[in-house]
Design a protein around this motif. Structure first.
Motif, PDB file in Angstrom:
ATOM      1  N   VAL A  93     -33.331 -87.036 -61.128  1.00  0.00           N
ATOM      2  CA  VAL A  93     -33.211 -85.671 -60.915  1.00  0.00           C
ATOM      3  C   VAL A  93     -34.114 -85.223 -61.822  1.00  0.00           C
TER       4      VAL A  93
ATOM      5  N   GLY B 295     -31.352 -90.498 -53.355  1.00  0.00           N
ATOM      6  CA  GLY B 295     -31.501 -89.086 -53.386  1.00  0.00           C
ATOM      7  C   GLY B 295     -32.019 -88.645 -52.471  1.00  0.00           C
TER       8      GLY B 295
ATOM      9  N   THR C 108     -29.160 -88.215 -49.632  1.00  0.00           N
ATOM     10  CA  THR C 108     -28.434 -87.228 -49.572  1.00  0.00           C
ATOM     11  C   THR C 108     -28.699 -85.896 -49.950  1.00  0.00           C
TER      12      THR C 108
ATOM     13  N   ARG D 119     -30.439 -84.775 -52.497  1.00  0.00           N
ATOM     14  CA  ARG D 119     -30.223 -84.202 -54.026  1.00  0.00           C
ATOM     15  C   ARG D 119     -31.675 -83.777 -54.412  1.00  0.00           C
TER      16      ARG D 119
END
Length: 378
Positions: free
Chosen positions: A79, A122, A125, A127
């Protein structure tokens, strides 16, 4: 219908700059017009460019290990990496994942699977703020590079395979003193261990490199995956790359190799850090030298995401080219290299609303917003 209007911006279109208005509808560019309207977001004559497209970044590795010996939690590191890219104006990235390495105790020998998994999760989803794809950096002298790569050949995120050979004494490390400096500094190899490392790597290259190269080329061709060469130093290296169906020559180390690659129709990729710093940390050809000869087609941030935007303005300043021309090395050309130019890489009606707004104070240009598929992500 979700609509946004961006007006009074210096729009960097494929072949011109226009002070005008760009309209986004449902994540796509719906209209582009010259002139300013009295509603929407007023850009106060700042720049509006296509989102940057990154083909080769090691930034995820840096987020995973911000200091030597530190392992950051992987999901958080991914992230952080994603947000680094968004804040740097990148809207599509090929995360460079190394398969194999020169150093026997390198984390690259085991980190590839969890790194690929975290990128895939990631992306699936939603994200991430920007779109992530995968670039497998295949170390040819690594015994298991082919069977590992083959496992990911049908992954829909796999966009590029690069053929790498960091064996000391050739390509990037033609100078053994630079090889020693790099691996003693980055991997903590002692002076006493260095001679054995060099000998071992050279022996493994003789055993595995050519066999692995042939197998990987065949795999890429069968799966329609874009193929890159890496650190080409001679005309012979370039000729081999052409025979293998390579489309992108990453970081050629000499003017001779860059000329041969560019003149043969390969896209030549160089590093933005090299541009910002004024030279190569390995003692190879300077990126700006190649830019001034019009031999560079793509710029990568390599290990400093924020260097991309600054490099656009450095190139424009040094060459006298307009921003819309300098930016092609960061937008349309990399999109073409991985077959995505049909829907991104330029400001055109019907393409994804991937773009950045930029304020230039003539010191260091800075991103004021990053828009990915119509959504502000930074």
């Amino acid at each position: 219908m979700n609509e946004q209007i961006y007006t009074n911006y210096r729009l960097q279109l494929p072949d011109q700059e226009v002070l005008g208005t760009l309209v986004v509808q449902d994540g796509m560019i719906a209209d582009i017009q010259p002139g300013v309207v009295n509603h929407g977001q007023n850009g106060e004559e700042n720049y509006l460019l296509p989102g940057l497209i990154e083909l080769h970044t090691d930034n995820l590795e840096r987020c995973m290990s911000p200091r030597p010996g530190i392992s950051w939690p992987l999901e958080a590191a991914a992230v952080y990496h994603d947000r680094d890219l968004a804040s740097a104006g990148v809207t599509t990235v090929c995360d460079a994942i190394a398969i194999g390495d020169v150093a026997a105790d390198s984390p690259r020998l085991t980190n590839f699977a969890p790194m690929i998994d975290v990128i895939c999760r990631g992306q699936a989803t939603e994200r991430f703020a920007v779109e992530h794809r995968i670039h497998l950096r295949c170390e040819l002298a690594f015994e298991d590079v082919y069977p590992i790569t083959e496992q990911y050949a049908d992954n829909p995120l796999l966009s590029m395979i690069s053929l790498m050979d960091h064996t000391p004494g050739q390509r990037q490390f033609i100078r053994l003193d630079k090889f020693k400096e790099y691996y003693m500094g980055k991997h903590g190899v002692t002076a006493a261990e260095m001679d054995n490392l060099i000998t071992t790597r050279q022996e493994k290259q003789k055993i595995y490199a050519q066999k692995n190269r042939q197998a990987l080329v065949k795999l890429a061709q069968a799966k329609g995956i874009s193929l890159a060469s890496h650190d080409d130093a001679t005309v012979e290296h370039v000729q081999e790359a052409i025979q293998d169906g390579v489309v992108l020559a990453e970081f050629p180390t000499t003017l001779e190799a860059a000329k041969a690659a560019h003149n043969s129709g390969l896209q030549v990729l160089m590093g933005a850090p090299n541009l910002v710093l004024g030279g190569s940390h390995s003692g190879n050809v300077a990126a700006m030298e190649l830019v001034l000869f019009d031999l560079v087609d793509v710029i990568s941030s390599d290990y400093v995401p924020q260097s991309l935007l600054q490099s656009i303005f450095i190139i424009a300043h040094k060459t006298g080219k307009p921003i819309y021309e300098a930016m092609r090395l960061f937008t349309s050309n990399p999109a073409k290299a991985i077959n995505l130019f049909h829907n991104r890489g330029s400001l055109e009606i019907g393409k994804r609303a991937d773009f950045i707004t930029v304020h230039d104070d003539c010191i260091v240009p800075r991103i004021t917003s990053t828009i990915c598929q119509g959504n502000r992500v930074s």
